[in-house]
Design an enzyme around this catalytic site. Structure first.
Site, short mmCIF file in Angstrom:
data_model
loop_
_atom_site.label_atom_id
_atom_site.label_comp_id
_atom_site.label_asym_id
_atom_site.label_seq_id
_atom_site.Cartn_x
_atom_site.Cartn_y
_atom_site.Cartn_z
CG ASP A 133 32.51 -25.01 9.75
OD1 ASP A 133 32.82 -26.16 9.40
OD2 ASP A 133 31.36 -24.67 10.05
CD GLU A 148 33.80 -27.51 5.82
OE1 GLU A 148 33.62 -28.73 5.80
OE2 GLU A 148 33.08 -26.75 6.49
#
Ligand code: CA
Length: 666
Positions: A349, A378
């Site tokens: 993340d 990400e």
């Protein structure tokens, strides 16, 4: 003082329970001692248990033992001693299995409060106290024989991103352990309409990996109130090295969540499916009063210019992966999941908050365990992190992180429209101008001569060095899912037309040279009732309605067909940038809203020659000029069938129906 006197004084201090003077304040975080050994906080043996805590700025550290995971007073309080490198230790004799413990650290004269530590491997309810367990006893039967399903290349991966509750909480799922880890161990489950669900559904669909939304212990769901429905995605980490209690059948018994998590992994492995964990090392749910701050204040988080906690996560803090012990922490935690729980992949993340060196160290540590473990993340942050831009693991620096992938928002947004404006559509609804971004996604984000030449449309900046460094997707748990997005961006379209756009999106994703990624339920056109950020929305928003598997059977069969085709045909997953440049050629198209490419010849292992894919988002049919030939049609008019072709197109033209994909080969 001579040597004899010194020894006498030191001996006296030891007798009095003191330790020799030591340094507990440091000029900068770089000066904090780095512990070199394996970072464990509790080591259980039947005869004694060893405790340790890395707390270099502490003046005193205590470990408290408890009977239960919550409530009651400590049954024992043990003073810990500072050993080397900031590590405090204590050994307690006797068999402590079944007891719980917390640490309390004194810094600058203040006791910081109870914490299970930062490395707890087992906890009681809500993760407030760590638990003394014997990890071997948490292994389900057959665990030592558990093996990762075979994976030859990252390009063979097809990811299915799921939340435990979304996937099985609907009673129509026919699953007994709804919303739990164990839901993924149940075989033979069906809807009342006779469609398979659960693990059978995943096998039927053909995905190779499930990506579990946060499944480590997070803080938002109260594990003592599980009779009430509570929902959260789980991006609010509490204990990084323990499974989440609300997905276990008994969050009070520390061994249950561990064992059930392992049962889940084993059942998926037996079904030929690998398991990816969504990991959220970039921030914690709580800053002040959280486990990091109660152990080594300030060290685990970055500070801004004013000395305040920085907040590149937009969740209240950002961790400082560049500091030696934070880096070590993340590397050891990831490796722990890979070894103890046999996890096959990690999705980071807000990876852009981490530094490049940390990501590369994780990669090399995982390679020592198994080089087929996949890593992606990400490649962005919610705000600018407190670290020089050239050190951050952002998408545009993927080239400096070999074998680490990142999500392509370019491909996603070119298909469905931008993150920042739900109402703006793009290629899928037939708007011209997005072709270059679609092409970028189709080549897997690598350099391609025909991408450079496009002078009309803005070509996204190239960032992948290998196609398996790019995640291809049209939707994920974030923002509107695809069915909702198409409702908003094409309100004028009939359900039939929207289904056609939907299939077009999935065709783009599953014929892309990047690694395809499907949001759970997209294969049955799930919606989220139009909610953009559904992180804590109730089940009625987030649950997959499994009746859709009957009503949207056409979409399911189409996606299943695409997946089967991709798995059978290496043309769709060349896996190498040079091979893509050699074989993949974009074709001339007569108008905007159309993208066409051919995989020239027969790449190694391929049985089809000149595989040609046309994505026609226009509301009119289009004709594409191709070399004279006899083309077998495997996909047309929203249908796909690879074994017995749908028909033949003879000559030098391919005719593609409105809002549909055509796939042919010679
Ligand atoms: Ca929890």
């Amino acid at each position: 003082m001579d040597a004899k006197q010194f020894l006498a004084v030191t001996a006296a201090m030891v007798v009095l329970g003191c330790t020799p003077s030591r340094k507990t304040s440091f000029g900068s975080f770089d000066e904090y001692p780095v512990y070199q050994g394996k970072w464990d906080e509790m080591n259980y043996r039947p005869s004694a248990t060893d405790f340790s805590l890395w707390a270099p700025t502490a003046q005193e550290v205590r470990v408290m033992l408890y009977e239960d995971g919550q409530g009651g007073s400590p049954k024992e309080m043990i003073q810990m001693e500072l050993k080397a490198d900031g590590m405090w230790t204590a050994t307690v004799k006797g068999d402590l299995k079944g007891s719980f413990y917390t640490f309390n650290v004194k810094v600058d004269g203040v006791w910081l409060g109870d914490t299970p530590g930062v490395m707890a491997k087992a906890v009681g309810v809500n993760g407030n106290r760590a638990a003394i367990t014997c990890m071997e006893e948490t292994n389900p039967e057959g665990w030592l024989q558990d093996q990762r399903p075979q994976l030859k290349s990252f390009s063979d991966i097809i990811i299915y991103e799921m939340h435990h509750r979304d996937f099985s909480i609907d009673t129509v799922s026919g699953i007994h352990h709804r919303g739990k880890f164990l839901a993924l161990t149940e075989k033979g489950t069906k809807t009342y309409l006779g469609e398979s669900t659960g693990i059978d559904h995943l096998k039927e669909l053909g995905v190779t990996h499930v990506h579990l939304l946060p499944s480590f212990d997070y803080s938002s769901v109260d594990e003592t109130r599980l009779s009430e429905p509570q929902y959260n995605w789980g991006y609010d980490p509490k204990n990084y090295n323990v499974p989440e209690g609300s997905y276990a059948t008994d969050p009070y018994n520390p061994s249950v969540r561990i064992k059930e998590f392992k049962q889940m992994v084993m059942a998926l492995h037996q079904a030929g499916i690998r398991v990816i964990m969504d990991v959220v090392y970039n921030h914690t749910a709580v800053t002040e009063g959280g486990n990091f701050e109660r152990t080594v204040p300030g060290y685990f988080y970055r500070q801004d210019k004013n000395g305040k906690f920085a907040n590149a996560s937009a969740c209240g803090n950002e961790t400082a992966s560049e500091r030696a012990m934070v880096r070590k922490y993340i590397v050891e935690s990831v490796c722990y999941w890979a070894k103890e729980y046999h996890i096959d992949g990690f999705r980071f993340d807000l990876m852009g908050i981490h530094d490049i060196k940390t990501m590369n160290e994780i990669r090399s540590a995982l390679d020592k365990i198994d080089s087929s473990i996949f890593m992606y993340g990400e490649g962005w942050a919610a705000a600018a992190p407190q670290l020089p831009a050239n050190e951050l693991a952002m998408k545009n620096q993927t080239g400096l992180m070999p074998r680490v992938a990142a999500f392509s928002d370019e491909f996603r947004d070119s298909l469905r429209g931008p993150f920042g404006n739900d109402r703006q559509g793009a290629f899928l609804i037939g708007l011209p101008g997005y072709e270059a971004g679609v092409k970028f996604g189709l080549v897997g984000g690598v350099e391609h001569p025909q991408l450079q030449k496009d002078s009309i449309h803005r070509v996204p900046k190239i960032w992948a060095s290998a196609p398996s460094q790019m995640i291809s997707y049209a939707s994920c748990h974030d923002d509107l899912c695809l069915a909702d997005r198409l409702k908003v961006t094409a309100p004028w379209a009939s359900p039939q037309e929207r289904m056609a756009m939907y299939k077009l999106a999935q065709t783009a994703v599953l014929t892309s040279q990047g690694v395809p990624f499907i949001f759970a339920g997209d294969e049955v056109m799930r919606d989220k009732k139009g909610v953009h950020n559904s992180y804590n929305s109730p089940d009625k928003v987030n649950a997959i309605d499994w009746r859709n598997k009957t009503t949207c059977k056409e979409v399911f069969n189409y996606m299943k067909g695409l997946i089967a085709m991709r798995k059978q045909h290496p043309a769709f997953r060349l896996g190498d940038a040079e091979l893509i440049r050699k074989h993949l050629e974009f074709l001339e198209v007569p108008a905007g809203g159309v993208v066409a490419f051919r995989i020239n010849g027969k790449p190694a292992g391929e049985t089809w020659k000149d595989v040609t894919v046309v994505l026609n988002a226009r509301k009119e049919p289009v004709k594409i000029e191709v070399p004279e030939g006899r083309y077998q049609v495997v996909c047309a008019d929203g249908k796909i069938q690879q074994d017995a072709p749908l028909g033949v197109m003879q000559g030098g033209q391919l005719i593609v129906s409105p809002r549909s994909a055509l796939i042919v080969h010679q």
